[in-house]
Motif scaffolding. Structure first.
Motif, PDB file in Angstrom:
ATOM      1  N   LEU A   1       0.791  -1.101   0.001  1.00  0.00           N
ATOM      2  CA  LEU A   1      -0.211  -0.020   0.038  1.00  0.00           C
ATOM      3  C   LEU A   1       0.687   1.294   0.096  1.00  0.00           C
ATOM      4  N   VAL A   2       1.736   1.324   0.913  1.00  0.00           N
ATOM      5  CA  VAL A   2       2.833   2.339   1.001  1.00  0.00           C
ATOM      6  C   VAL A   2       3.668   2.610  -0.512  1.00  0.00           C
ATOM      7  N   GLN A   3       3.809   1.319  -0.760  1.00  0.00           N
ATOM      8  CA  GLN A   3       4.713   1.386  -2.433  1.00  0.00           C
ATOM      9  C   GLN A   3       3.867   1.897  -3.267  1.00  0.00           C
ATOM     10  N   ALA A   4       2.862   1.468  -3.263  1.00  0.00           N
ATOM     11  CA  ALA A   4       1.687   2.316  -4.257  1.00  0.00           C
ATOM     12  C   ALA A   4       1.522   3.462  -4.498  1.00  0.00           C
ATOM     13  N   ILE A   5       1.576   4.108  -3.131  1.00  0.00           N
ATOM     14  CA  ILE A   5       1.221   5.674  -2.941  1.00  0.00           C
ATOM     15  C   ILE A   5       2.708   6.224  -3.386  1.00  0.00           C
ATOM     16  N   VAL A   6       3.849   5.695  -3.008  1.00  0.00           N
ATOM     17  CA  VAL A   6       5.024   6.314  -3.432  1.00  0.00           C
ATOM     18  C   VAL A   6       5.091   6.169  -5.137  1.00  0.00           C
ATOM     19  N   SER A   7       5.110   5.195  -5.491  1.00  0.00           N
ATOM     20  CA  SER A   7       5.351   4.873  -6.825  1.00  0.00           C
ATOM     21  C   SER A   7       4.537   5.782  -7.733  1.00  0.00           C
ATOM     22  N   LEU A   8       3.107   5.575  -7.169  1.00  0.00           N
ATOM     23  CA  LEU A   8       2.146   6.531  -8.349  1.00  0.00           C
ATOM     24  C   LEU A   8       2.437   7.784  -8.070  1.00  0.00           C
ATOM     25  N   PHE A   9       3.050   8.621  -7.058  1.00  0.00           N
ATOM     26  CA  PHE A   9       3.217   9.813  -7.011  1.00  0.00           C
ATOM     27  C   PHE A   9       4.575  10.098  -7.875  1.00  0.00           C
ATOM     28  N   MET A  10       5.636   9.229  -7.831  1.00  0.00           N
ATOM     29  CA  MET A  10       6.855   9.249  -8.550  1.00  0.00           C
ATOM     30  C   MET A  10       6.802   9.217  -9.986  1.00  0.00           C
ATOM     31  N   LEU A  11       6.228   8.143 -10.351  1.00  0.00           N
ATOM     32  CA  LEU A  11       6.057   7.656 -11.800  1.00  0.00           C
ATOM     33  C   LEU A  11       5.063   8.575 -12.539  1.00  0.00           C
ATOM     34  N   THR A  12       4.098   8.997 -11.895  1.00  0.00           N
ATOM     35  CA  THR A  12       3.117  10.157 -12.572  1.00  0.00           C
ATOM     36  C   THR A  12       3.495  11.549 -12.604  1.00  0.00           C
ATOM     37  N   LEU A  13       4.554  11.931 -12.185  1.00  0.00           N
ATOM     38  CA  LEU A  13       5.505  13.003 -12.239  1.00  0.00           C
ATOM     39  C   LEU A  13       5.816  13.319 -13.865  1.00  0.00           C
ATOM     40  N   GLU A  14       6.423  12.034 -14.091  1.00  0.00           N
ATOM     41  CA  GLU A  14       6.869  12.055 -15.757  1.00  0.00           C
ATOM     42  C   GLU A  14       5.772  12.446 -16.518  1.00  0.00           C
ATOM     43  N   ALA A  15       4.659  11.871 -16.314  1.00  0.00           N
ATOM     44  CA  ALA A  15       3.402  12.022 -17.347  1.00  0.00           C
ATOM     45  C   ALA A  15       3.007  13.347 -17.153  1.00  0.00           C
ATOM     46  N   ASN A  16       3.365  14.061 -15.917  1.00  0.00           N
ATOM     47  CA  ASN A  16       2.677  15.551 -15.711  1.00  0.00           C
ATOM     48  C   ASN A  16       3.767  16.620 -16.384  1.00  0.00           C
ATOM     49  N   GLY A  17       4.653  16.087 -16.928  1.00  0.00           N
ATOM     50  CA  GLY A  17       5.625  16.892 -17.389  1.00  0.00           C
ATOM     51  C   GLY A  17       5.242  17.736 -18.742  1.00  0.00           C
TER      52      GLY A  17
ATOM     53  N   SER B   1      17.154   4.477  -7.212  1.00  0.00           N
ATOM     54  CA  SER B   1      17.647   3.687  -8.263  1.00  0.00           C
ATOM     55  C   SER B   1      16.932   4.125  -9.530  1.00  0.00           C
ATOM     56  N   TYR B   2      15.656   4.556  -9.484  1.00  0.00           N
ATOM     57  CA  TYR B   2      14.686   4.820 -10.588  1.00  0.00           C
ATOM     58  C   TYR B   2      15.172   6.190 -11.070  1.00  0.00           C
ATOM     59  N   LEU B   3      15.569   7.110 -10.118  1.00  0.00           N
ATOM     60  CA  LEU B   3      15.874   8.461 -10.472  1.00  0.00           C
ATOM     61  C   LEU B   3      17.296   8.704 -11.031  1.00  0.00           C
ATOM     62  N   VAL B   4      18.280   7.842 -10.290  1.00  0.00           N
ATOM     63  CA  VAL B   4      19.724   7.714 -10.608  1.00  0.00           C
ATOM     64  C   VAL B   4      19.958   7.389 -12.127  1.00  0.00           C
ATOM     65  N   SER B   5      19.125   6.299 -12.524  1.00  0.00           N
ATOM     66  CA  SER B   5      19.270   5.620 -13.715  1.00  0.00           C
ATOM     67  C   SER B   5      18.925   6.251 -14.712  1.00  0.00           C
ATOM     68  N   GLY B   6      17.813   7.337 -14.499  1.00  0.00           N
ATOM     69  CA  GLY B   6      17.457   8.336 -15.655  1.00  0.00           C
ATOM     70  C   GLY B   6      16.420   7.665 -16.441  1.00  0.00           C
ATOM     71  N   MET B   7      15.780   6.225 -15.965  1.00  0.00           N
ATOM     72  CA  MET B   7      15.021   5.381 -16.849  1.00  0.00           C
ATOM     73  C   MET B   7      13.456   6.297 -16.892  1.00  0.00           C
ATOM     74  N   THR B   8      12.683   6.065 -18.023  1.00  0.00           N
ATOM     75  CA  THR B   8      11.333   6.477 -17.764  1.00  0.00           C
ATOM     76  C   THR B   8      10.429   5.458 -17.138  1.00  0.00           C
ATOM     77  N   ALA B   9       9.484   5.929 -17.234  1.00  0.00           N
ATOM     78  CA  ALA B   9       8.414   4.953 -16.312  1.00  0.00           C
ATOM     79  C   ALA B   9       7.956   3.674 -16.921  1.00  0.00           C
ATOM     80  N   ARG B  10       8.090   3.746 -18.214  1.00  0.00           N
ATOM     81  CA  ARG B  10       7.844   2.352 -19.165  1.00  0.00           C
ATOM     82  C   ARG B  10       9.090   1.407 -18.771  1.00  0.00           C
ATOM     83  N   THR B  11      10.311   1.999 -18.811  1.00  0.00           N
ATOM     84  CA  THR B  11      11.297   1.009 -18.519  1.00  0.00           C
ATOM     85  C   THR B  11      11.416   0.628 -16.969  1.00  0.00           C
TER      86      THR B  11
END
Length: 259
Positions: A66-82, A159-169
């Motif tokens: 549940l906590v993972q989903a909240i953090v991930s949804l916020f982090m990964l959807t930031l890309e879509a809002n760019g 790890s997601y931020l440092v690697s520079g990967m997209t949400a799809r990757t």
């Protein structure tokens, strides 16, 4: 083009796909027949030595997810809002990003995990929860204290931020990470398991850590034992066949490094 395009965003997929994969892949292991000839611990050992019930393990994992989903949804959807459409990198670049993310995640996991063992307060009140599963099994891979679960989630975010990967990757990377973590805790040494062939850090390697003699060794997870080898906490294993069937992972004591 991916199969979910047009149905859900990459951010939503990256949030919920690893959770679905966890229960599908972990459930697959959980529903297998006993397979006594491939177990690292007997079923009797699993029933008698573990200090927590299956239902409590499931509840704890669901809370962490549940906590993972909240953090991930916020982090990964930031890309879509760019601004504009995110261009997906070429396949070689994506592979390189995943490799970088693997090393970054291993680094975060190693130092947090090791400190959890070295700090008596943190071990007693936080990390000891995971070690209530003295005999690990698949769906207990994410059985942690909520604080440790949050730190694991932050390690994934770094790890997601440092690697520079997209949400799809990230969908691929986090699903693969979940599968690897489950396999490391499954307690089975199955023939043809590719993780056992390509990763020295595998089911038997992590099983050593859950044993008393390996308690201060093999902190690395989930991919490579690099930090263990560099910092003297590496304990190699050898597999011994039990007369009654199955295997036992034992420390290869003659090559153990001193911490």
């Amino acid at each position: 083009m991916v199969f979910w395009e047009g149905y859900v965003s990459d951010g939503v997929m990256g949030t919920f796909a690893p959770i679905v994969v966890y229960w599908v892949y972990g459930g697959f292991y959980q529903l297998l027949p006993p397979l006594d000839n491939y177990r690292l611990h007997t079923r009797r050992e699993e029933e008698e030595e573990n200090l927590v019930s299956l239902s409590d393990v499931v509840k704890s994992v669901l809370l962490q997810q549940l906590v993972q989903a909240i953090v991930s949804l916020f982090m990964l959807t930031l890309e879509a809002n760019g601004s504009g459409v995110i261009e997906q990198p070429s396949l070689p670049i994506q592979i390189m990003q995943i490799i970088v993310a693997m090393f970054v995640l291993d680094t975060c996991q190693y130092f947090v995990h090791r400190y959890m063992h070295q700090n008596k307060f943190l071990y007693r009140h936080v990390h000891s929860q995971h070690h209530r599963l003295i005999v690990p099994y698949a769906i207990g891979a994410l059985y942690n204290h909520p604080l440790e679960g949050l730190l694991d989630i932050l390690g994934g975010a770094i790890s997601y931020l440092v690697s520079g990967m997209t949400a799809r990757t990230a969908v691929v990377f986090f699903c693969f990470t979940v599968i690897k973590a489950i396999d490391d805790h499954c307690g089975l040494w199955l023939p043809g398991n590719l993780f056992h062939l390509f990763f020295e850090n595998n089911t038997a390697y992590h099983d050593i850590h859950h044993q008393l003699q390996g308690f201060k060794y093999n902190y690395s997870q989930p991919f490579f034992p690099i930090w263990d080898k560099l910092l003297g906490t590496f304990m190699p294993y050898r597999l011994v066949k039990r007369p009654e069937g199955g295997f036992e992972a034992r420390p290869a004591k003659e090559t153990v490094q001193k911490s």
